[in-house]
Design an enzyme around this catalytic site. Structure first.
Site, short mmCIF file in Angstrom:
data_model
loop_
_atom_site.label_atom_id
_atom_site.label_comp_id
_atom_site.label_asym_id
_atom_site.label_seq_id
_atom_site.Cartn_x
_atom_site.Cartn_y
_atom_site.Cartn_z
N ASP A 48 0.83 -1.20 0.00
CA ASP A 48 0.00 0.00 0.00
C ASP A 48 0.87 1.27 0.00
OD1 ASP A 48 -2.34 1.41 -0.04
OD2 ASP A 48 -2.77 1.17 2.10
N ASN A 60 -10.63 -2.28 -5.96
CA ASN A 60 -9.83 -1.29 -6.71
C ASN A 60 -10.42 -0.96 -8.08
OD1 ASN A 60 -6.61 -2.47 -5.37
ND2 ASN A 60 -7.97 -0.85 -4.62
#
Ligand code: IPE
Ligand code: IPE
Ligand code: MG
Length: 234
Positions: A14, A62
């Site tokens: 991330d 996503n």
């Protein structure tokens, strides 16, 4: 006292976007930097004796990002898996994928298929790329596979236990020993929910494009000094 080398490491990669924004760059440049970092750090992790490395590259959620970002990432997967096929073969790394096919394009699915086939006999380690992956979906899909097997009289339900259930996940990998998340978020975000049951968790503020060999050593050092019980007394 040291716990030795974890057999299975999982990373929630991330912070690519923030890494780029902080430097006045586009988020997509952060994804490119993350990709380059992954190649180096992954080789290092496997060279330490870790046998299984799972990375979260794209979640089912996503797909809700901007069209520009999603298509950049999809193109990056295509380019990377095409150009890095020899990288994986040369380094003797078997590549597998976890996630749902739909709505990935045929182009993406084809390069994934190709790299899986080219590396299927590699022995040094297994690299599990989680693309269009969600942990809850993985369990739902596993339950459906099991139901299908039952319907076809292929299983004895009494033999299904927590160990056996791994065979129904996207890939039959051992449980995760060490789960790392970069960039300061302290959550799991639907990653490998079944396999992290007893994983040691490690969170760092470092964004993924800066997660280098030294950063992994810090995570390893932390893991090696934990009181790992996996349910037993220590
Ligand atoms: C992780 O970085 C990579 C993907 C999710 C593809 P992010 O893109 O989530 O970066 P941040 O969290 O916005 O900084
Ligand atoms: C998790 O990161 C997914 C990947 C690293 C691919 P996100 O940035 O998508 O997760 P949230 O939205 O912060 O939970
Ligand atoms: Mg993020």
């Amino acid at each position: 006292m040291s716990n030795g080398i974890p057999k299975h490491v999982a990373i929630i990669m991330d912070g690519n976007g923030r890494w780029a924004t902080r430097q006045g760059k586009k988020r997509t440049e952060g994804h490119y930097a993350g990709y380059k970092r992954l190649k180096k750090t992954a080789l290092y992790i496997l060279s330490k004796g870790v046998k299984y490395l799972s990375v979260f590259a794209f979640s089912t959620e996503n797909f809700k990002r901007s069209e520009e970002e999603v298509s950049y990432l999809m193109n990056l997967f295509v380019k990377a898996f095409k150009s890095d096929k020899n990288f994986f073969v040369k380094n003797d790394i078997k590549v597998v994928f976890s996630g749902r096919d739909k709505p990935l394009s045929d182009e993406v699915l084809n390069v994934m298929d190709e790299i899986e086939k080219s590396t299927e006999n590699c022995k040094k380690g297994v690299f599990n790329f989680c693309i269009n992956y969600g942990g809850q979906s993985e369990m739902v899909d596993a339950a459906k596979k099991l139901a299908e097997d039952y319907k076809n009289n292929n299983i004895d339900l009494d033999k299904i236990d927590t160990e056996e259930f791994y065979k129904y996940l996207y890939n039959d990998l051992p449980p995760v020993d060490l789960m790392i998340r970069t960039s300061g978020e302290i959550r799991i975000s639907n990653f490998m929910l079944y396999s992290i049951a007893y994983a040691e968790l490690y969170f760092t503020e470092t964004c993924f494009p800066d997660f280098d060999e030294k950063e992994f050593d810090k995570a390893l050092e932390s893991y090696q000094h934990r009181n790992i019980t996996k349910g037993s007394i220590k």
